[in-house]
Design a protein around this motif. Structure first.
Motif, PDB file in Angstrom:
ATOM      1  N   TYR A  91      -0.594  15.032  -7.383  1.00  0.00           N
ATOM      2  CA  TYR A  91      -1.803  15.785  -7.063  1.00  0.00           C
ATOM      3  C   TYR A  91      -2.925  14.783  -6.797  1.00  0.00           C
ATOM      4  CZ  TYR A  91       0.859  19.696  -8.890  1.00  0.00           C
ATOM      5  OH  TYR A  91       1.835  20.640  -9.104  1.00  0.00           O
ATOM      6  N   ALA A  92      -3.099  14.451  -5.527  1.00  0.00           N
ATOM      7  CA  ALA A  92      -4.078  13.431  -5.154  1.00  0.00           C
ATOM      8  C   ALA A  92      -5.514  13.872  -5.411  1.00  0.00           C
ATOM      9  CB  ALA A  92      -3.912  13.075  -3.671  1.00  0.00           C
ATOM     10  N   GLU A  93      -5.726  15.165  -5.685  1.00  0.00           N
ATOM     11  CA  GLU A  93      -7.085  15.651  -5.938  1.00  0.00           C
ATOM     12  C   GLU A  93      -7.745  14.910  -7.096  1.00  0.00           C
ATOM     13  OE1 GLU A  93      -4.692  18.860  -4.011  1.00  0.00           O
ATOM     14  OE2 GLU A  93      -4.427  17.541  -5.745  1.00  0.00           O
ATOM     15  N   LEU A 136      -6.360   4.577 -11.169  1.00  0.00           N
ATOM     16  CA  LEU A 136      -5.758   5.815 -10.657  1.00  0.00           C
ATOM     17  C   LEU A 136      -4.414   6.099 -11.314  1.00  0.00           C
ATOM     18  CD1 LEU A 136      -6.464   5.775  -6.798  1.00  0.00           C
ATOM     19  CD2 LEU A 136      -7.759   6.871  -8.646  1.00  0.00           C
ATOM     20  N   VAL A 137      -3.621   5.067 -11.557  1.00  0.00           N
ATOM     21  CA  VAL A 137      -2.325   5.273 -12.231  1.00  0.00           C
ATOM     22  C   VAL A 137      -2.556   5.894 -13.597  1.00  0.00           C
ATOM     23  CG1 VAL A 137      -0.322   4.123 -13.239  1.00  0.00           C
ATOM     24  CG2 VAL A 137      -1.122   3.453 -10.976  1.00  0.00           C
ATOM     25  N   GLU A 138      -3.506   5.347 -14.362  1.00  0.00           N
ATOM     26  CA  GLU A 138      -3.775   5.894 -15.694  1.00  0.00           C
ATOM     27  C   GLU A 138      -4.337   7.307 -15.613  1.00  0.00           C
ATOM     28  OE1 GLU A 138      -2.716   4.634 -18.349  1.00  0.00           O
ATOM     29  OE2 GLU A 138      -2.138   2.697 -17.517  1.00  0.00           O
ATOM     30  N   MET A 169      -2.719  10.593 -17.278  1.00  0.00           N
ATOM     31  CA  MET A 169      -3.464  11.475 -18.170  1.00  0.00           C
ATOM     32  C   MET A 169      -3.489  12.905 -17.645  1.00  0.00           C
ATOM     33  SD  MET A 169      -6.614   9.146 -19.638  1.00  0.00           S
ATOM     34  CE  MET A 169      -7.376   8.851 -18.054  1.00  0.00           C
ATOM     35  N   ALA A 170      -3.583  13.054 -16.331  1.00  0.00           N
ATOM     36  CA  ALA A 170      -3.550  14.396 -15.746  1.00  0.00           C
ATOM     37  C   ALA A 170      -2.198  15.055 -16.000  1.00  0.00           C
ATOM     38  CB  ALA A 170      -3.837  14.326 -14.248  1.00  0.00           C
ATOM     39  N   ALA A 171      -1.127  14.294 -15.868  1.00  0.00           N
ATOM     40  CA  ALA A 171       0.211  14.840 -16.122  1.00  0.00           C
ATOM     41  C   ALA A 171       0.358  15.273 -17.574  1.00  0.00           C
ATOM     42  CB  ALA A 171       1.273  13.795 -15.774  1.00  0.00           C
ATOM     43  N   ALA A 172      -0.342  14.586 -18.481  1.00  0.00           N
ATOM     44  CA  ALA A 172      -0.262  14.921 -19.905  1.00  0.00           C
ATOM     45  C   ALA A 172      -1.298  15.957 -20.324  1.00  0.00           C
ATOM     46  CB  ALA A 172      -0.449  13.650 -20.730  1.00  0.00           C
ATOM     47  N   GLY A 173      -2.135  16.398 -19.387  1.00  0.00           N
ATOM     48  CA  GLY A 173      -3.158  17.382 -19.702  1.00  0.00           C
ATOM     49  C   GLY A 173      -4.390  16.820 -20.375  1.00  0.00           C
ATOM     50  N   LEU A 174      -4.519  15.504 -20.382  1.00  0.00           N
ATOM     51  CA  LEU A 174      -5.670  14.875 -21.020  1.00  0.00           C
ATOM     52  C   LEU A 174      -6.919  14.941 -20.146  1.00  0.00           C
ATOM     53  CD1 LEU A 174      -3.819  11.757 -22.434  1.00  0.00           C
ATOM     54  CD2 LEU A 174      -4.773  13.638 -23.772  1.00  0.00           C
ATOM     55  N   VAL A 175      -6.735  15.013 -18.825  1.00  0.00           N
ATOM     56  CA  VAL A 175      -7.846  15.247 -17.911  1.00  0.00           C
ATOM     57  C   VAL A 175      -7.447  16.374 -16.973  1.00  0.00           C
ATOM     58  CG1 VAL A 175      -8.712  12.881 -18.008  1.00  0.00           C
ATOM     59  CG2 VAL A 175      -7.059  13.512 -16.254  1.00  0.00           C
ATOM     60  N   GLU A 176      -8.434  17.032 -16.416  1.00  0.00           N
ATOM     61  CA  GLU A 176      -8.170  18.185 -15.557  1.00  0.00           C
ATOM     62  C   GLU A 176      -7.662  17.774 -14.179  1.00  0.00           C
ATOM     63  OE1 GLU A 176     -11.672  20.514 -15.225  1.00  0.00           O
ATOM     64  OE2 GLU A 176     -11.650  21.194 -17.320  1.00  0.00           O
ATOM     65  N   THR A 177      -6.776  18.599 -13.642  1.00  0.00           N
ATOM     66  CA  THR A 177      -6.399  18.500 -12.236  1.00  0.00           C
ATOM     67  C   THR A 177      -7.131  19.619 -11.498  1.00  0.00           C
ATOM     68  OG1 THR A 177      -4.203  17.610 -12.700  1.00  0.00           O
ATOM     69  CG2 THR A 177      -4.515  18.643 -10.567  1.00  0.00           C
ATOM     70  N   ALA A 207       0.836  -1.207   0.000  1.00  0.00           N
ATOM     71  CA  ALA A 207       0.000   0.000   0.000  1.00  0.00           C
ATOM     72  C   ALA A 207       0.867   1.251   0.000  1.00  0.00           C
ATOM     73  CB  ALA A 207      -0.927  -0.008   1.213  1.00  0.00           C
ATOM     74  N   ARG A 208       1.932   1.229   0.779  1.00  0.00           N
ATOM     75  CA  ARG A 208       2.838   2.385   0.829  1.00  0.00           C
ATOM     76  C   ARG A 208       3.571   2.550  -0.499  1.00  0.00           C
ATOM     77  NH1 ARG A 208       7.024   2.243   5.652  1.00  0.00           N
ATOM     78  NH2 ARG A 208       7.793   0.539   4.366  1.00  0.00           N
ATOM     79  N   ARG A 209       3.988   1.438  -1.130  1.00  0.00           N
ATOM     80  CA  ARG A 209       4.667   1.513  -2.423  1.00  0.00           C
ATOM     81  C   ARG A 209       3.749   2.112  -3.483  1.00  0.00           C
ATOM     82  NH1 ARG A 209       5.025  -0.688  -7.269  1.00  0.00           N
ATOM     83  NH2 ARG A 209       3.188  -1.983  -6.892  1.00  0.00           N
ATOM     84  N   ARG A 210       2.512   1.694  -3.464  1.00  0.00           N
ATOM     85  CA  ARG A 210       1.559   2.198  -4.453  1.00  0.00           C
ATOM     86  C   ARG A 210       1.305   3.696  -4.281  1.00  0.00           C
ATOM     87  NH1 ARG A 210      -2.978  -2.337  -5.944  1.00  0.00           N
ATOM     88  NH2 ARG A 210      -1.529  -4.101  -6.205  1.00  0.00           N
ATOM     89  N   ARG A 211       1.230   4.129  -3.025  1.00  0.00           N
ATOM     90  CA  ARG A 211       1.010   5.561  -2.811  1.00  0.00           C
ATOM     91  C   ARG A 211       2.192   6.372  -3.325  1.00  0.00           C
ATOM     92  NH1 ARG A 211      -3.125   7.207  -0.819  1.00  0.00           N
ATOM     93  NH2 ARG A 211      -3.613   5.142   0.020  1.00  0.00           N
ATOM     94  N   GLY A 212       3.399   5.852  -3.103  1.00  0.00           N
ATOM     95  CA  GLY A 212       4.581   6.530  -3.613  1.00  0.00           C
ATOM     96  C   GLY A 212       4.615   6.556  -5.130  1.00  0.00           C
ATOM     97  N   LEU A 213       4.181   5.465  -5.764  1.00  0.00           N
ATOM     98  CA  LEU A 213       4.148   5.412  -7.228  1.00  0.00           C
ATOM     99  C   LEU A 213       3.210   6.467  -7.789  1.00  0.00           C
ATOM    100  CD1 LEU A 213       4.702   4.128  -9.979  1.00  0.00           C
ATOM    101  CD2 LEU A 213       2.920   2.436  -9.467  1.00  0.00           C
ATOM    102  N   LEU A 214       2.031   6.597  -7.204  1.00  0.00           N
ATOM    103  CA  LEU A 214       1.090   7.611  -7.679  1.00  0.00           C
ATOM    104  C   LEU A 214       1.691   9.006  -7.591  1.00  0.00           C
ATOM    105  CD1 LEU A 214      -2.352   6.473  -6.210  1.00  0.00           C
ATOM    106  CD2 LEU A 214      -1.579   6.335  -8.579  1.00  0.00           C
ATOM    107  N   ASP A 215       2.364   9.292  -6.503  1.00  0.00           N
ATOM    108  CA  ASP A 215       2.947  10.621  -6.332  1.00  0.00           C
ATOM    109  C   ASP A 215       4.074  10.880  -7.316  1.00  0.00           C
ATOM    110  OD1 ASP A 215       1.170  11.276  -4.356  1.00  0.00           O
ATOM    111  OD2 ASP A 215       2.514  10.761  -2.698  1.00  0.00           O
TER     112      ASP A 215
END
Length: 255
Positions: free
Chosen positions: A153-155, A202-204, A208-216, A140-148
């Motif tokens: 932006y967890a929002e 969530l990873v995808e 997509m958020a990092a690429a601007g494909l979905v809004e943050t 669980a901790r590894r996955r949270r780090g991967l997302l970050d």
């Protein structure tokens, strides 16, 4: 040395040390333990093993319902699925492990509410393969780090998904998410609708958020989340068929 379990949930670490059996309930999910090891996990934010199996077409919905009706009261749903020839042992084990870690990721998220444990409660799915509590917490901790690392932006994890300004060719798994980005569905709701693990979704979404494909979202999102279903928080000591049917109905209503 601080263990992975104590770093994520001190109570989980303590229960693992005392080899406790029962259910640990936190804000966003529940972990079922047997002799201090995690045997199942559930979260309203993650599709259950039934959704993952039936949405993929590997198991007919009627087959799942039959297993719950005939073996749920004995807490042998998993064994029934294998013995009836609907799933192979290894196939069920792999799917269950994925569902367990998916739900545990949310169940072990930082929480502000009370953490409760009810001794002696067993899950109706039955025993498949226990996982050490420290391993569950570490993953669980590894996955949270991967997302970050993907997009810190967890929002975006809990906000309704909205298409962003960028336009680019995307792989099929992202196209399917974009097709459901209607400004109403959250990533968890989309994962459930598609029958995909919520963490993979969530990873995808963060990619997509990092690429601007979905809004943050520009403002922090209030994580209202889905409440834990009553069948988790009430902890019936002796589940009967009526309860299991209510569980089935609740699961179907959430699809």
């Amino acid at each position: 040395m601080t263990s992975a379990a104590s770093a994520v949930s001190p109570m989980l670490a303590r229960l693992a040390e005392e080899r406790a059996t029962g259910v640990l309930v936190r804000d966003h999910g529940a972990l079922y333990l047997a002799d201090g090891q995690v045997v199942h996990a559930e979260s309203p934010a993650a599709p259950g093993i039934d959704v993952l199996l039936t949405a993929s077409g590997r198991l007919a919905r009627t087959g799942w319902e039959e297993a719950v009706a005939r073996a749920g009261a004995r807490r042998e749903v998993a064994r029934f699925l294998v013995d009836s020839g609907q799933l192979a042992d290894g196939e069920l084990e792999i799917c269950h492990l994925g569902a367990l870690h998916d739900a545990a990721f949310f169940a072990l998220a930082p929480a502000g509410g009370p953490t409760r444990f009810r001794y002696g409660v067993a899950h109706w799915i039955g025993s498949i393969r226990p996982v050490p509590a420290a391993d569950v917490a570490r993953e669980a901790r590894r996955r949270r780090g991967l997302l970050d690392r993907v997009w810190p932006y967890a929002e975006v994890d809990t906000a309704p998904l909205r298409p962003g300004p960028a336009h680019a060719a995307v792989p099929r798994r992202q196209r399917e998410l974009l097709a459901m980005a209607d400004g109403v569905r959250t990533p968890s709701a989309i994962a459930r609708a598609l029958g995909r693990p919520a963490f993979n979704t969530l990873v995808e979404v963060r990619r997509m958020a990092a690429a601007g494909l979905v809004e943050t979202p520009s403002e922090p999102v209030a994580d209202a989340g889905d409440p834990l279903p009553g069948w988790v928080s009430q902890f019936p000591a002796d589940p009967d068929i009526a309860l299991l049917r209510r569980l089935r109905d609740a699961l179907e209503a959430s699809l």
